[in-house]
Design an enzyme around this catalytic site. Sequence first.
Site, PDB file in Angstrom:
ATOM      1  N   CYS A 103      16.065   5.111   1.238  1.00  0.00           N
ATOM      2  CA  CYS A 103      15.249   4.338   2.172  1.00  0.00           C
ATOM      3  C   CYS A 103      16.213   3.376   2.861  1.00  0.00           C
ATOM      4  CB  CYS A 103      14.092   3.642   1.454  1.00  0.00           C
ATOM      5  SG  CYS A 103      14.570   2.641   0.015  1.00  0.00           S
ATOM      6  N   ASN A 159       0.859  -1.182   0.000  1.00  0.00           N
ATOM      7  CA  ASN A 159       0.000   0.000   0.000  1.00  0.00           C
ATOM      8  C   ASN A 159       0.897   1.235   0.000  1.00  0.00           C
ATOM      9  OD1 ASN A 159      -2.115   1.807   0.216  1.00  0.00           O
ATOM     10  ND2 ASN A 159      -2.237   1.622   2.441  1.00  0.00           N
ATOM     11  N   ILE A 160       1.157   1.770  -1.173  1.00  0.00           N
ATOM     12  CA  ILE A 160       2.036   2.921  -1.305  1.00  0.00           C
ATOM     13  C   ILE A 160       1.199   4.188  -1.192  1.00  0.00           C
ATOM     14  CG2 ILE A 160       3.711   4.075  -2.799  1.00  0.00           C
ATOM     15  CD1 ILE A 160       4.054   1.327  -4.211  1.00  0.00           C
TER      16      ILE A 160
END
Length: 207
Positions: A138, A113-114
């Site tokens: 990241c 779920n971006i």
Amino acid sequence: MRVGSRSDLGGGERGSLIEVSPANNNRPAMGEEREGEEELLVPPLNFAMVDNGIFRSGFPDSATFSFLQSLGLRSILYLCPEPYPAANYEFLKDNGIRLFQFGIEMCKEPFANIPEETIREALKVILDVRNHPVLIHCKRGKHRTGCLVGCLRKLQRWCLSSIFDEYQRYAAAKARVSDQRFMELFDISSFKNLPLSFSSTRSSANR
């Protein structure tokens, strides 16, 4: 240190600009080597230049600080929700680098779920040349960084095959269909009035 929260982003995510004031120190200036010593510059995992003034990588550590210092960074855009390590904060403080944090949870398929609005806010930071040179990272420099860079490539009018090729170069065997689907469907229309200050030469060659 001053922490200024940005507005709430989609999916409960929150982006923030964390400013650290430069500290005086007596370390040698960049390029100045101590007599009889040669400094070894080690880049972070998956480091690469995205465009003029924009870089990407995995998580930097103390072994890579000298390399990052050589880039003359103004900003770091951090895409993980975990607090930044103390050693990294000290590096930012010593070098007057601003930290923008957009905490995107690490998700695995099929439950990826971006948060689209978070990606949009992060892109605004990247597009602002006052933040350049900027490093996007990241944890491994693969999925979250790859999605953000892929959406940037859409703004540069790269064709999807070239965007996916670049994403897969870093994600390799861990490439995700959900990430590529997100990049494919990402709507860039809200950015149409923003000036693009970086090159887009590859786009015309790949359309």
